[in-house]
Enzyme design. Structure first.
Site, PDB file in Angstrom:
ATOM      1  N   ILE A 122       0.966  -1.281  -0.292  1.00 56.35           N
ATOM      2  CA  ILE A 122      -0.500  -0.118  -0.216  1.00 56.35           C
ATOM      3  C   ILE A 122       0.880   1.262   0.119  1.00 56.35           C
ATOM      4  O   ILE A 122       0.172   2.559  -0.970  1.00 56.35           O
ATOM      5  CB  ILE A 122      -0.804  -0.120   1.253  1.00 56.35           C
TER       6      ILE A 122
ATOM      7  N   GLY B 166      -5.745  -7.282   0.757  1.00 55.27           N
ATOM      8  CA  GLY B 166      -5.939  -6.252   1.773  1.00 55.27           C
ATOM      9  C   GLY B 166      -5.100  -4.517   1.434  1.00 55.27           C
ATOM     10  O   GLY B 166      -4.726  -4.244   0.763  1.00 55.27           O
ATOM     11  N   GLU B 167      -5.029  -4.578   2.550  1.00 53.07           N
ATOM     12  CA  GLU B 167      -4.400  -2.416   2.679  1.00 53.07           C
ATOM     13  C   GLU B 167      -5.218  -2.113   1.827  1.00 53.07           C
ATOM     14  O   GLU B 167      -4.304  -0.488   1.808  1.00 53.07           O
ATOM     15  CB  GLU B 167      -3.036  -3.172   2.636  1.00 53.07           C
ATOM     16  N   GLY B 168      -5.717  -1.680   1.673  1.00 50.32           N
ATOM     17  CA  GLY B 168      -6.416  -1.439   0.723  1.00 50.32           C
ATOM     18  C   GLY B 168      -5.923  -1.549  -1.000  1.00 50.32           C
ATOM     19  O   GLY B 168      -5.928  -0.199  -1.185  1.00 50.32           O
TER      20      GLY B 168
END
Length: 350
Positions: free
Chosen positions: A94, A316-318
């Site tokens: 990210i 995930g993590e954006g």
């Protein structure tokens, strides 16, 4: 909850005017495909013919889960705090994508089992929103109390108010928390009524035997706590602090009229809780990608959402929201800057 989350429906009256502006650009009708739909959505959210994505942010919410110690993840719980350190030092995926696309990144400790109390001085991107040092193990007890759940929701809302006051009108959410796919699967099952085995995936890399064991353990958790119908009771029983905080962030971002970039499976599970509290939140959401985590496709179907990307990502993590952002920016840019047939002196189709 301190917040009432009054969300105004997106103004549909401007939709025809924005669509007309899109249609008279120097291109065949519909030739820019989904970019046209994104431009229309952003224009309607901002109630504007010339929308702008100002000071876009990605917020990564981190929290630990008591269920992680019950053998449902191949990774130990301490990976959560180790990854938070990686975020703060700029070494995670990210961080790479946020730098590439000039997205401001915030890392929020909502309940990691580690003491980050002095880290805000050294790392300006860090926010201390810790409720506790991880949730309780919902194999035995609810993950959090109702008061803790409401505090997490309020924390998420307050963080959104902070960045909005500083000029941000576009935000995406990510997360970090070992075993949070288990919480997401339980929330998905309870909010959508999709059978639990269809909600449970490999998470951080389980093989089929591990997935079978994970499903069995989560089934036992469900049996202990049923029946659950109230959204906050569901969230406090099986959620994580990062998911509850994200729920408040979703609701507050919508109440402030912000463009919301929806990431993958975990973020979508928080959106399920937000949607159960106020369904108007969906009007402000752009679904960025389809996660490879089992269950996310059915979750998208529940939302009646068509994601922009399918890159088989499940980190995930954006990261899905961050990678998608430049496409959303391109949509806004063509709406604002592309010539019309009249202004360019180009003949239209007969």
């Amino acid at each position: 909850m301190d917040q009432t989350f009054e969300i105004t429906p997106v103004n549909k009256e401007i939709e025809a005017t924005i669509q007309q502006k899109i249609d008279i650009k120097t291109k065949p009708l519909g030739a820019l495909g989904m970019l046209e739909k994104i431009a229309l959505k952003v224009g309607c959210i901002q109630n504007c013919l010339t929308p702008k994505l100002n000071k876009p942010h990605i917020i990564v919410f981190a929290g630990d889960h008591g269920i992680a110690n019950s053998g449902i993840s191949p990774y130990p719980q301490e990976v959560t705090n180790q990854m938070v350190m990686n975020f703060l030092k700029g070494g995670a995926a990210i961080n790479v994508f946020a730098r590439q696309h000039q997205l401001e990144l915030i890392i929020a400790d909502t309940g990691v089992n580690f003491d980050f109390s002095d880290f805000g001085k050294e790392y300006p991107m860090f926010r201390d929103l810790k409720i506790a040092y991880g949730t309780k193990n919902y194999l035995n007890n609810p993950a959090m109390s109702r008061e803790e759940c409401e505090k997490a929701i309020n924390n998420g809302a307050n963080l959104i108010s902070e960045i909005h006051q500083n000029g941000c009108n576009t935000v995406g959410f990510g997360e970090m928390g070992i075993s949070n796919t288990s919480s997401a699967a339980l929330l998905m099952h309870l909010f959508t009524q999709v059978p639990l085995p269809d909600c449970v995936g490999s998470g951080t890399g389980l093989g089929q035997p591990g997935i079978n064991r994970k499903t069995e353990i989560l089934g036992n958790c469900l049996s202990k706590h049923k029946p659950l119908t109230d959204p906050l009771n569901i969230l406090k029983t099986f959620g994580g602090f990062e998911i509850a905080t994200m729920t408040g962030a979703f609701l507050q971002a919508a109440s402030l009229g912000m463009v919301i970039l929806v990431d993958g499976f975990i973020a979508s599970s928080a959106l399920l809780a937000a949607n159960a509290i106020n369904p108007l939140v969906l009007e402000y959401c752009i679904f960025c990608h389809s996660s490879a985590e089992k269950g996310h496709q059915k979750l998208l179907e529940f939302f009646k959402a068509k994601p922009i990307l399918n890159l088989e990502m499940k980190l995930g993590e954006g990261t899905g929201a961050a990678v998608c952002f430049p496409l959303i920016q391109s949509s806004v840019n063509f709406l604002n800057d592309m010539a019309s047939f009249e202004s360019a002196g180009v003949s239209e189709a007969s």
